[in-house]
Design a protein around this motif. Structure first.
Motif, short mmCIF file in Angstrom:
data_model
loop_
_atom_site.label_atom_id
_atom_site.label_comp_id
_atom_site.label_asym_id
_atom_site.label_seq_id
_atom_site.Cartn_x
_atom_site.Cartn_y
_atom_site.Cartn_z
N LEU A 1 0.85 -1.20 0.00
CA LEU A 1 0.00 0.00 0.00
C LEU A 1 0.88 1.24 0.00
O LEU A 1 0.66 2.20 -0.76
CB LEU A 1 -0.87 -0.03 1.26
N GLY A 2 1.90 1.21 0.85
CA GLY A 2 2.82 2.33 0.94
C GLY A 2 3.57 2.55 -0.37
O GLY A 2 3.75 3.68 -0.80
N ILE B 1 3.09 9.85 -4.79
CA ILE B 1 3.69 11.08 -4.26
C ILE B 1 4.85 11.53 -5.13
O ILE B 1 4.99 12.71 -5.44
CB ILE B 1 4.15 10.86 -2.81
N VAL B 2 5.68 10.56 -5.55
CA VAL B 2 6.80 10.92 -6.43
C VAL B 2 6.26 11.54 -7.71
O VAL B 2 6.76 12.56 -8.18
CB VAL B 2 7.65 9.67 -6.75
N GLU C 1 1.50 4.40 -2.76
CA GLU C 1 1.36 5.77 -2.30
C GLU C 1 2.63 6.55 -2.61
O GLU C 1 2.58 7.70 -3.05
CB GLU C 1 1.07 5.73 -0.79
N ILE C 2 3.79 5.92 -2.42
CA ILE C 2 5.05 6.60 -2.71
C ILE C 2 5.16 6.91 -4.19
O ILE C 2 5.57 8.01 -4.58
CB ILE C 2 6.25 5.74 -2.23
#
Lengths: 368, 316
Positions: free
Chosen positions: A154-155, A162-163, A158-159
């Motif tokens: 999940l992270g 975000i990137v 999300e990363i």
């Protein structure tokens, strides 16, 4: 294999199918494939057609959307259904595939001066990139236990988002425009144009069929048997000499590859992507599709992929009293997921093995 | 990378991080409690929180308060706080129980595979957030200024406001109360027993279904309080507020050791502070990325979280 034997002895459509000689099975599969290619014209079929293709739907686009949803569902099915690894960030690979294509081909990209590739040239590069991303994510995280793997993936998604939002190279909201369409022309006109989505659907369908063949062969190979063993009991598999880490990593890389394929196709059709495209809810939706359809079974994954893309589209232009149902599409979809899972926790078309396991489990329930 | 931002604002970043972390910790309790007992990620918990943020707004709306109202005097302020907290607690608790009854209990009765629970939870989460989203036209809703943030004291260049003190204190009090309840009361003993071994607990006369309902209720209550704190601190809420903070809260629960109450507190506070430091160094858009990287690193070296997973142990 016992699974095959149970196919033949069991009733229902699949039992019948399993008992037929190879040529009849071949004809049935061929007919199904032809029917799938004719789907864009289903609206012309009397009676059934108008029920499926309602006025509010842009049917060719809906079909193309279905094709990449199905592709993602098939890829996630390898990770979740076969290897039993809970991946909540699958959209990350989809994004890597799409951004890989965009970076190599779009005039907005900083690489454009050096590359400026055609779509087809970018495909293998983008796919290699997604596989690398799969390995990079898998290498440190696959040692983790199931639930932790879920949150870490999940992270990861999300990363990636975000990137994509925050770095100048990936352009955030502004995104990449003018990503070239796939090549080819027919009588002077390009096959893959701007207005007509049908060729994209056919392309997607072809890719899906290739993926199905590939995954089916993998599933029946040493790799597939290792996945099965890992899914059922990882420690026992390890003790029996299955190199669990290696095969889990394979599942991740192959899943990533298929997800990347979806992304590459998506970028080629839309010709524009930005960071808003790849929200986390997307991968959760695909996961819901896989489990709803029947995880561990490709027919189930395909049905799930079709449903998650078709249900919201079908609600377009419908109203109930004064409320516009399309506005509530995801709410209705959420309720439908609960209903399907409560009534059929094994999924709509479960793998036979899973269905039998579940029957066993039901017997084990202590009265409450 | 610019460390001067972090060094110059170290104090303020720490304090705001602690306040944010306290909210995350309260929120994380719901994940940790349910996971400790059922070994299940309650994906719908974020929407339990979301309903809480709207419930207290609704209650304040009944008093004619909206985002443009003037800040109330101390007397009415206490009343509003109480009413808001009660409304949020009731709605969040009821929502958590409803999710358990509609989405989980039917599956548990059939002993469905773990993934099925996750999917119904996703369905419930999607349903609730979308209904709220449509009802609010996907706009954010402003919060009436019930408590005006006023500096109370200053250490060096670090100013601490009354709101931050309130949030941190309330979180600590609730954590302490919950910890006492789980470790000290008869019902809490039932919870620990089911967490340790559901079948044996049932044989010893613990009503398993009731314990599970209780766990969801407790998680909902904590989420309700966290929701009011969130409203006051952030000043706006939106239909996806639960989802975004929910990821933080779940990360915090895993960080501290999921299933462990004190771990949730530690994980929440730590995450809040570290997120703020990361925002100070890399810029605020990297806040979440930093927390995930931290999570991966911690899980690699200490896979059970900082304090271990231990709701079931005799000493939680």
């Amino acid at each position: 294999m016992s699974e095959k034997a149970s196919f033949r002895s069991s009733g229902g459509v699949r039992g019948w199918f399993g008992r037929q000689p190879w040529y009849i099975r071949g004809v049935v599969v061929l007919l199904a494939a032809v029917a799938a290619y004719l789907l864009p014209y289903v609206g012309d079929v009397p009676l059934i057609g108008p029920q499926i293709v309602t006025e509010g739907i842009d049917w060719p686009s809906a079909l193309f959307n279905m094709s990449y949803y199905v592709l993602l569902a098939l890829g996630l099915n390898v990770v979740v259904g076969y290897a039993g690894l809970l991946d909540l960030g699958y959209v990350g690979f989809f994004a890597v595939g799409a951004y890989g294509t965009a970076l190599l081909t779009s005039p907005d990209s900083i690489l454009y001066e050096d590359t400026g590739w055609k779509w087809l040239m970018a495909v293998p590069a983008a796919l290699v990139l997604t596989m690398i991303a799969g390995v990079i994510l898998g290498w440190p995280t696959l040692r983790l236990r199931g639930d932790y793997l879920a949150i870490v993936t999940l992270g990861f998604a999300e990363i990636i988002r975000i990137v994509a939002t925050s770095t100048t190279t990936l352009r955030g909201d502004r995104g990449f425009a003018s990503i070239p369409h796939p090549p080819g022309s027919w009588g002077g006109e390009p096959i893959f144009g701007v207005t007509d989505a049908i060729p994209y659907f056919w392309l997607g369908l072809t890719v899906i069929i290739l993926v199905i063949l590939g995954v089916r062969n993998l599933d029946r190979s040493r790799v597939g048997r290792s996945w099965l063993a890992i899914r059922e009991d990882e420690e026992a598999a390890e003790v029996m000499g299955v190199r669990t880490f290696k095969y889990k990593l394979w599942a991740f890389a192959i899943g990533a590859f298929i997800g990347g394929l979806g992304g590459v196709l998506f970028a080629g059709e839309q010709s524009f992507i930005n960071s808003q495209t790849f929200v986390l809810q997307f991968s959760i939706l695909v996961l819901a599709g896989v489990v709803m359809g029947g995880s561990g079974n490709m027919a189930g994954a395909i049905l799930g992929g079709v449903l998650i893309s078709y249900i919201p589209d079908r609600l377009r232009g419908l109203s109930f009293g004064d409320t516009d149902l399309y506005e509530y599409r995801f709410a209705i979809f959420g309720a439908a997921i609960i209903l399907i899972m409560v009534l059929r926790p094994q999924g709509l078309i479960p793998s036979r093995r899973r269905a039998m396991e579940l029957k066993d489990r039901e017997k084990e329930v202590a009265p409450q | 990378m610019d460390f001067s931002g972090l060094i110059d604002n170290f104090g303020p970043l720490t304090v705001t991080g602690l306040a944010q972390g306290a909210i995350i910790a309260l929120f994380a309790l719901g994940y940790t409690l349910v996971y400790g007992v059922l070994r299940l990620i309650n994906f719908a918990h974020s929407e339990v929180f979301l309903l809480g943020t709207y419930a207290c707004l609704f209650a304040w709306g009944l008093f004619g308060l909206d985002q443009n109202s003037a800040a109330p005097a101390v007397g009415p302020m206490l009343l509003y706080m109480l009413v808001g907290l009660i409304a949020a607690i009731i709605v969040s608790g009821a929502a958590a129980l409803t999710v358990e009854f509609v989405a989980y209990r039917p599956l548990r009765r059939r002993n469905a595979p773990p993934l099925a629970f996750l999917i119904t939870a996703i369905g419930a989460s999607l349903f609730i957030s979308e209904v709220v989203g449509v009802a609010t036209h996907r706009n954010q809703t402003g919060v009436p200024p019930i408590i005006q943030a006023r500096p109370v004291f200053t250490i060096g260049d670090t100013t601490v406001t009354n709101l931050q003190i309130l949030i941190i204190l309330l979180a600590l009090v609730m954590m302490f109360a919950l910890d006492r309840f789980i470790n000290g009361s008869r019902l809490g003993r039932g919870v620990r027993a089911v967490a340790q071994n559901p079948d044996s607990a049932a044989l010893m006369g613990v009503n398993k279904s009731r314990v599970i309902a209780l766990v969801f209720l407790l998680g909902g209550l904590m989420a309700g309080i966290a929701a009011v704190m969130y409203d006051l601190k952030i000043g706006v809420t939106r239909y996806d507020a639960g989802f975004l903070l929910g990821i933080d809260a779940f990360t915090a629960a895993v960080l501290g050791g999921i299933g462990n109450l004190r771990g949730a507190l530690l994980g929440g506070l730590l995450l809040g502070v570290l997120q703020n430091y990361a925002a100070g160094v890399f810029g605020s858009q990297w806040l979440h990325a930093a927390s995930f990287v931290l999570l991966v690193v911690i899980l690699l070296f200490r896979p059970t979280g900082l304090l271990g997973e231990s709701l079931g142990r005799a000493r939680a």
